[in-house]
Design a protein around this motif. Sequence first.
Motif, PDB file in Angstrom:
ATOM      1  N   SER A  34       0.856  -1.185   0.000  1.00 41.00           N
ATOM      2  CA  SER A  34       0.000   0.000   0.000  1.00 41.00           C
ATOM      3  C   SER A  34       0.889   1.230   0.000  1.00 41.00           C
ATOM      4  O   SER A  34       1.557   1.502   0.994  1.00 41.00           O
ATOM      5  CB  SER A  34      -0.843   0.042   1.280  1.00 41.00           C
ATOM      6  N   ASP A  35       0.889   1.976  -1.091  1.00 40.10           N
ATOM      7  CA  ASP A  35       1.835   3.091  -1.094  1.00 40.10           C
ATOM      8  C   ASP A  35       1.351   4.275  -0.258  1.00 40.10           C
ATOM      9  O   ASP A  35       2.052   5.263  -0.093  1.00 40.10           O
ATOM     10  CB  ASP A  35       2.206   3.519  -2.519  1.00 40.10           C
ATOM     11  N   GLN A  36       0.118   4.164   0.294  1.00 41.69           N
ATOM     12  CA  GLN A  36      -0.337   5.233   1.189  1.00 41.69           C
ATOM     13  C   GLN A  36       0.282   5.104   2.566  1.00 41.69           C
ATOM     14  O   GLN A  36       0.141   5.981   3.400  1.00 41.69           O
ATOM     15  CB  GLN A  36      -1.861   5.182   1.356  1.00 41.69           C
ATOM     16  N   ASP A  37       0.921   3.971   2.818  1.00 36.12           N
ATOM     17  CA  ASP A  37       1.442   3.741   4.161  1.00 36.12           C
ATOM     18  C   ASP A  37       2.673   4.613   4.410  1.00 36.12           C
ATOM     19  O   ASP A  37       3.469   4.852   3.509  1.00 36.12           O
ATOM     20  CB  ASP A  37       1.807   2.263   4.327  1.00 36.12           C
ATOM     21  N   ASN A  38       2.799   5.086   5.631  1.00 29.86           N
ATOM     22  CA  ASN A  38       3.998   5.819   6.033  1.00 29.86           C
ATOM     23  C   ASN A  38       4.124   5.723   7.554  1.00 29.86           C
ATOM     24  O   ASN A  38       3.268   5.138   8.219  1.00 29.86           O
ATOM     25  CB  ASN A  38       3.925   7.275   5.574  1.00 29.86           C
ATOM     26  N   TRP A  39       5.177   6.280   8.094  1.00 29.02           N
ATOM     27  CA  TRP A  39       5.421   6.089   9.535  1.00 29.02           C
ATOM     28  C   TRP A  39       4.344   6.717  10.391  1.00 29.02           C
ATOM     29  O   TRP A  39       4.031   6.224  11.465  1.00 29.02           O
ATOM     30  CB  TRP A  39       6.822   6.555   9.933  1.00 29.02           C
ATOM     31  N   GLN A  40       3.744   7.804   9.895  1.00 29.97           N
ATOM     32  CA  GLN A  40       2.705   8.448  10.701  1.00 29.97           C
ATOM     33  C   GLN A  40       1.514   7.513  10.910  1.00 29.97           C
ATOM     34  O   GLN A  40       0.967   7.434  12.010  1.00 29.97           O
ATOM     35  CB  GLN A  40       2.223   9.744  10.042  1.00 29.97           C
ATOM     36  N   VAL A  41       1.129   6.820   9.838  1.00 27.99           N
ATOM     37  CA  VAL A  41      -0.010   5.910   9.961  1.00 27.99           C
ATOM     38  C   VAL A  41       0.347   4.755  10.904  1.00 27.99           C
ATOM     39  O   VAL A  41      -0.449   4.347  11.746  1.00 27.99           O
ATOM     40  CB  VAL A  41      -0.434   5.348   8.583  1.00 27.99           C
ATOM     41  N   HIS A  42       1.552   4.264  10.757  1.00 31.36           N
ATOM     42  CA  HIS A  42       2.006   3.167  11.630  1.00 31.36           C
ATOM     43  C   HIS A  42       2.026   3.639  13.096  1.00 31.36           C
ATOM     44  O   HIS A  42       1.556   2.944  13.992  1.00 31.36           O
ATOM     45  CB  HIS A  42       3.401   2.700  11.189  1.00 31.36           C
ATOM     46  N   PHE A  43       2.532   4.834  13.302  1.00 30.76           N
ATOM     47  CA  PHE A  43       2.572   5.422  14.646  1.00 30.76           C
ATOM     48  C   PHE A  43       1.160   5.518  15.218  1.00 30.76           C
ATOM     49  O   PHE A  43       0.894   5.120  16.354  1.00 30.76           O
ATOM     50  CB  PHE A  43       3.223   6.812  14.554  1.00 30.76           C
ATOM     51  N   ARG A  44       0.256   6.024  14.404  1.00 34.88           N
ATOM     52  CA  ARG A  44      -1.119   6.210  14.850  1.00 34.88           C
ATOM     53  C   ARG A  44      -1.772   4.855  15.181  1.00 34.88           C
ATOM     54  O   ARG A  44      -2.414   4.707  16.230  1.00 34.88           O
ATOM     55  CB  ARG A  44      -1.874   6.932  13.735  1.00 34.88           C
ATOM     56  N   ASP A  45      -1.570   3.882  14.313  1.00 35.34           N
ATOM     57  CA  ASP A  45      -2.116   2.540  14.567  1.00 35.34           C
ATOM     58  C   ASP A  45      -1.576   1.970  15.878  1.00 35.34           C
ATOM     59  O   ASP A  45      -2.308   1.366  16.659  1.00 35.34           O
ATOM     60  CB  ASP A  45      -1.743   1.578  13.430  1.00 35.34           C
ATOM     61  N   THR A  46      -0.268   2.156  16.087  1.00 32.06           N
ATOM     62  CA  THR A  46       0.373   1.607  17.286  1.00 32.06           C
ATOM     63  C   THR A  46      -0.203   2.239  18.559  1.00 32.06           C
ATOM     64  O   THR A  46      -0.512   1.544  19.522  1.00 32.06           O
ATOM     65  CB  THR A  46       1.893   1.860  17.227  1.00 32.06           C
TER      66      THR A  46
END
Lengths: 273, 638, 272
Positions: free
Chosen positions: B97-109
């Motif tokens: 998914s090229d929409q993924d980035n560290w901010q989304v991962h951070f938010r999910d975490t």
Amino acid sequence: MNQNDRQPAETQDKNGPATGKVTLRIWRGDENGGEFKDYTLDAQEGEVVLDVVHRVQSEHAGDLSVRWNCKAGKCGSCSAEINGVPKLMCMTRMSDFSSGEPITITPMRTFPIIRDLVTDVSFNYEIAKKVPPFTPGPKEPDGTYRMAQRDIDRIQEFHKCIECFLCQNVCHVIRDHEENKANYAGPRFFVRFAALEMHPLNTNNSLGLLKEEMGIGYCNITKCCTEVCPEQIHITDNAIIPLKERVVTANYDPLAWLVTKIRRKTGRNTSST
Amino acid sequence: MTDTTSTPEHLTSPTLEESAATEQKPAKGPKMSHTDLPFVTHNFDVLVIGAGGAGLRAAIEAKLQGVSIALLSKSLLGKAHTVMAEGGIAASLGNVSDQDNWQVHFRDTMRGGKMLNNWKMAQLHAQEAPDRVLELEEWGALFDRTADGRILQRDFGGHRYARLAHVGDRTGLEMIRTLQQKAVSLGIEVFAETIVVKLLLDSNRAICGAVAYERSVGDFIVFTAKSILLATGGIGRSWQITSNSWESTGGGHALALWAGADMIDMECVQFHPTGMVWPPSVRGLLVTEGVRGDGGILKNSLGKRFMFDYIPPMFASETADSEEEADRWYTDHAKARRTPDLLPRDEVARAINTEVKSGRGSPHGGVFLDIASRRSPEYIKRRLPSMYHQFKELAGVDITKDPMEVGPTCHYMMGGVRVDADTAASSVPGLYAAGEVAGGMHGANRLGGNSLSDLVVFGRRAGLHAAEYAKSYQGDPKPDPGEIAKAIAECTKPLSKDHTAENAENPYKLQDDLRKTMQSLVGIIRTEHELTQALEEIEKLKERLDNIAVQGDKRYNPGWHLALDLRSMLAVCQCVTLGALNRKESRGGHTRDDYPTLDDELGKINFVIRQKGTELEITPEPKPQMPPELQKLFEEQH
Amino acid sequence: MDITDTKDTPTAIKPTPVQLGKPRGGPAQSTLRKDYWWVTPTITVGVLTAFVIYATWAGFQNGNYYYAPYISPFYSPCIASNCVYQQLPIIGTWWKLSPALLILVFPLGYRLTCYYYRKAYYRAFWWAPPACAVEDAHSKYSGETRWPLLLQNSHRWFFYMGLVLNFFLTIDAVRAFDFPSGWGMGLGSLVLSVNAILLWLYSFSCHACRHLCGGSVNKFSTAPLRYRVWKILTPLNQRHMLFAWVSLIFVALSDLYVRLVASGAIRDPRFF
């Protein structure tokens, strides 16, 4: 013994728990010798050999030495010989054995004994130090590596190895000939070398090392390593024999040598032997 | 490296006249006396305790900094619990998914951790995970590939995008083997089957060494070290139903506690929703979340996909509310919302628990996890080979034909040593912690796949900073011989007692009782009454621990090893129970029947546990404040 | 990978030399196996011995190997001038012995050096080891590192020869439909056809073949054709043992069939 010979577990399970007593005949001792001791316990539903060994520990012999970790066939710690066949204790179901007869459990025979079922497997860790590290070629411009799934399918099989060392244990080259330990790496490490040799990115070459120091010529492909592998890696067919063939190409095949020469002259990319 | 096997002057073997001679009575067999136990001393700059993913990664980093280093492993090298990790390693590579980035991962975490996480750790983790994954590949790890030859990523619970780099369902094995081989190629000195029993502090309460014993021979080793890094993993062994191996006794948690370190979030224990429930001998064994990531669904005995009834408001906007939409999501992430089967683990575990309690469970007390009716046998065998093998071999179930029976199993410890986010330093000078033993990163609930990335991100950071601390260390660490003697004497006590005496406690029995207590009183659903009772039970068990006596001698004696491990198990269980009693709300892995909802005020604090003398002290302390620019990520509509 | 470039990467660390002769655990028995591990080696000895006896006898017969249009696979290609069936008479009339002896050496060498048969006879005849976890019968063991077992490395050359023989046996199979009376089909035509097919399967499933056709490639995506061939050969290779036994037994049966027909013991049934 073949992995496929195992009777399907359903028969036992659907009939309910195995009833009655089971007897484990466990070898107990150390470097000064030892003997078999019998332990009789009640059988319980769905148990593996390691479960029963644990009950021996907690109910009869608190100091019974046994090495184990995950009890799920993933770490490769609880290797032993059950009725003389090298196996993981955690993946051998009690229902595989006919009731009545004692089940013998002995430590792996090839390695020096520490105590009871625990052996000193440091031989393997010393060999591991001799394996040249993976050395990839240059990266793509975006800083990553590219490999197709079909490039790595073959070596992913080798990476399944859980280092239980059952293959090393069963290999007669060192099992029955102690002196060969000085000159022989064993099946686990041939699998490791195969993964390095067939890696699409690896740049170093271990064929000379394999022939001269790792003793691939000692293997007489009698395939016991493949038979005992709990991960069902085709050690002989997919790792050792292809390595032997590569050693042949590098050392015993003038035609292959000539082909390589010609390819070089004509500037063709030699991604293969 | 200044490794010596002779005893340096300041560490002469203690004479133990004052040792507890009164407690020794002549045994029937040849029993040893304490003076039989001289020790060798090794001197290193950095001591890494634990050789799983975090320990190995830390050791590699420290070695690369040029300090002398020893790596201590409780088991043989390469057998650590990391091999049990199946699903994958979370990193926002964006390959699928090229929409993924560290901010989304951070938010999910953070959202997965119910905002209890240390935001700085979660941020560093999300930012650095991709580099660590690529580094693993450079060291030889073979992740599954996308069609264009990049690292393939799979969907997992709580992750918005397909984010888990994986190798079938044996990612942990791939990771540990890669790190192990890298460590070996760097010539890192490994002490296998060597267990630390005490951390040694100097007069400034700073780290100066550790006392350990070798399992094979039972001899003691004293390590002097300028800094020590704990990477000892989890605590799950103290529950009856657990996915953890015997190693997860909370050894590192206890060592840190005893050394005076701050422990946080000890009440946050994760129960993985899908463990095997049958046969009894494998109860608790992990069934990877990858089964659901690859299309498996949860059903109750009525055949109903019950997860649709358990969607919490926090995730309602991004979770499918019909089976049709959920099924469409697998092939079309853009136009459909994700299936509720992949909600964070705490939600799914609670839902399963409720279904079983309401009488809609499977025959063996779980629920059904069905992939057989949804994917082809070839697909299942290719994507989930170990699961196929595991069920076939251990339960006699063919998962390509029949559904699995699964239920919650004690899986992961979110709490642990309070560390500085950047340096992984604990509150004890010279003591570092990384991986499961460290607290804060995962808050109240860990997302699947965030564990492996945690190991390498913070393993590297801890190794780096432990090495730097060692480099700037003035003088030589000088442990107090009296402390060493005391530690050794305490450890040999169970060996010197008569195990046939009437009041002698069997370590196996004691362990069983502890596990029963924790399972029934400090399990997935908790109440004040039961937690209070659990604390009393633990006190009683601690008293019994004094009378523990083991059969046999010091050489590879599992009974003795267990007797020693029980000390840490009891200490850690006490912390967990105390924390659980104090957190009067339900958050993530911590669920209180008597306080079933989130409490916003409690969401702003961590409960910190410290040992003062022989007592535990628990204090609520405000957790670090997230800066506004990160805060914004949670306000945006998704 | 490049064979002229065989320098090894040095390892970073010095391993501790292995300490030999430390005591091992378990009882001093050659095996603790309770299953019927000796059955397989016994069958192997039986079948291989029977084959060798029959092949030797048949090879020395120098008669009854041709009955138009059938030729025994033991005698084909017939390269001596004393053949009753002039196929490829490159050896002069000085050769007085059975023409089978001139060519049998090739299939013999091919099968002797075959990775599967090596396993079979090392276990069954040489007892190194007789079965897994059963003690090796020899006190010393150097494997295939020394003369004469170093010769096992010549397997791929025998593989090439095997292909040549397969080519001739395929021609024989086609000719087996070409009766003096014109095209037709007898039982012998089928026997020789099946024999040729089985021998091709044995060759194609050979480990050397799998290596040479694609196994030596490290990056399959750069060699799509060789990868496809390798993918086809791999499942065949997994059945190499099966093809080894079936083709061995069938080639002897083929010779026997031709021999019985040629000697007049039986009549070849003609289908058309």
